[in-house]
Design an enzyme around this catalytic site. Structure first.
Site, short mmCIF file in Angstrom:
data_model
loop_
_atom_site.label_atom_id
_atom_site.label_comp_id
_atom_site.label_asym_id
_atom_site.label_seq_id
_atom_site.Cartn_x
_atom_site.Cartn_y
_atom_site.Cartn_z
N HIS A 173 46.55 40.83 42.72
CA HIS A 173 46.15 41.52 41.50
C HIS A 173 46.69 40.87 40.23
CE1 HIS A 173 44.95 44.63 38.65
NE2 HIS A 173 46.19 44.76 38.26
N GLU B 51 37.98 40.48 44.87
CA GLU B 51 37.54 41.52 43.93
C GLU B 51 37.16 40.96 42.56
OE1 GLU B 51 40.05 44.36 42.29
OE2 GLU B 51 41.28 42.85 41.31
N ASN B 52 37.44 39.68 42.31
CA ASN B 52 37.09 39.07 41.02
C ASN B 52 36.00 38.01 41.16
OD1 ASN B 52 40.48 39.34 40.82
ND2 ASN B 52 39.25 40.39 39.28
N ASN C 221 41.29 47.02 42.71
CA ASN C 221 40.86 48.03 41.75
C ASN C 221 39.42 47.81 41.26
OD1 ASN C 221 42.50 45.80 40.62
ND2 ASN C 221 41.80 46.60 38.66
N HIS C 222 38.88 46.60 41.42
CA HIS C 222 37.50 46.33 41.03
C HIS C 222 36.52 46.38 42.20
CE1 HIS C 222 38.80 45.39 37.05
NE2 HIS C 222 39.45 44.29 37.38
N HIS D 158 47.69 45.32 46.66
CA HIS D 158 47.05 44.98 45.39
C HIS D 158 47.66 45.88 44.32
CE1 HIS D 158 43.67 42.96 43.41
NE2 HIS D 158 43.61 44.04 42.64
N HIS E 296 47.58 37.68 39.76
CA HIS E 296 46.99 36.34 39.61
C HIS E 296 47.99 35.23 39.30
CE1 HIS E 296 42.59 37.83 38.69
NE2 HIS E 296 43.25 38.69 39.44
FE LIG Z 1 42.95 43.69 40.65
#
Ligand SMILES: [Fe+2]
Length: 252
Positions: free
Chosen positions: A168, A31-32, A59-60, A143, A170
């Site tokens: 999430h 997601e990143n 969430n992204h 997440h 990291h």
């Molecule tokens: Fe996230």
């Protein structure tokens, strides 16, 4: 994975790492990937070509509009199951592992700060039940921001799934363990990306935004790139885990 450094590390090292560790299936959180927020079809395809079996999101997930149709069509890239029922994509998939075992992957979103459409606790039982119709080997990517939510979900799923792996935040946590009924768990699997950073963002930019409260455009950092994750071993008949080990590979 965070940004180009995370993707680059995966593209250059994942195949060799899979062979070295004897990996039958590899799940990556993506997601990143797109400059730190979101994922595009092109980036998803590149990471799948680099050796990922499944990409999970968070969430992204929907930050890049072009990913919607891709998620609708893909069996390999999943988004959290507890986003809106009107959002594109799916939160559960089943794929073949290299050894012929079928692997189910479920992606859910925690509640603290992340605003899912429904609580992950409301949807998880149905998802696990559906996955079990296909295979006993089930991995859940939780997440979430709160360690408590991740631990609680893992304890609820203990003995019902192979692994509950947190993403999430990291930062790889020091708690990989097999829970009492045989489910592998870690609160956060860590980050493949630049560790000379604030969870992937250039230090100066993140600090400036936090110190001043003013809007600052974030950029992905580049230094101290590492691949992080966990290696889970399991019994493919019971689906229960026998070990979970942290993986930490310095890249540059
Ligand atoms: Fe996230």
């Amino acid at each position: 994975m965070v940004g180009a450094p995370g993707r680059g590390a995966i593209e250059s090292r994942l195949q060799a790492l899979r062979a070295e560790l004897g990996v039958d299936a590899c799940i990556l959180n993506g997601e990143n990937l797109a400059d730190g927020v979101g994922i595009t079809p092109r980036l998803a395809d590149r990471v799948l070509a680099a050796g990922a079996d499944v990409i999970t999101l968070g969430n992204h997930a929907f930050r890049r509009a072009e990913i919607g149709d891709y998620l609708d069509a893909s069996q390999r890239v999943i988004r959290p199951a507890n986003t809106s029922v009107m959002s594109p994509g799916r939160g559960l998939t089943v794929v073949p592992a290299q050894n012929g075992t079928r692997l189910a992957v479920i992606n859910v979103l925690g509640s603290l700060f992340l605003h899912p459409a429904t609580s992950m606790f409301e949807v998880i039982d149905g998802l696990v039940e559906t996955a079990r119709l296909s295979t006993p080997v089930i991995v859940v990517d939780v997440h979430a921001e709160a360690t408590s939510e991740k631990v609680a979900l893992a304890r609820w799923l203990d003995g019902k799934v192979t692994a509950v792996l947190g993403t999430h935040t990291h930062v790889q946590t020091a708690d990989p363990r097999i829970l009492p009924l045989g489910t592998a768990f870690i609160t956060d699997a860590g980050m493949s990306g630049p560790h000379d950073s604030v969870i992937g963002v250039e230090v100066e930019l993140a600090v400036r935004r936090m110190r001043t409260g003013l809007p600052v455009r974030f950029e992905t950092a580049h230094g101290d790139v590492r691949i992080e994750g966990v290696l889970v071993e399991c019994n493919t008949e019971s689906g229960l885990a026998s070990s979970i080990e942290p993986v930490r590979v310095p890249i540059s």
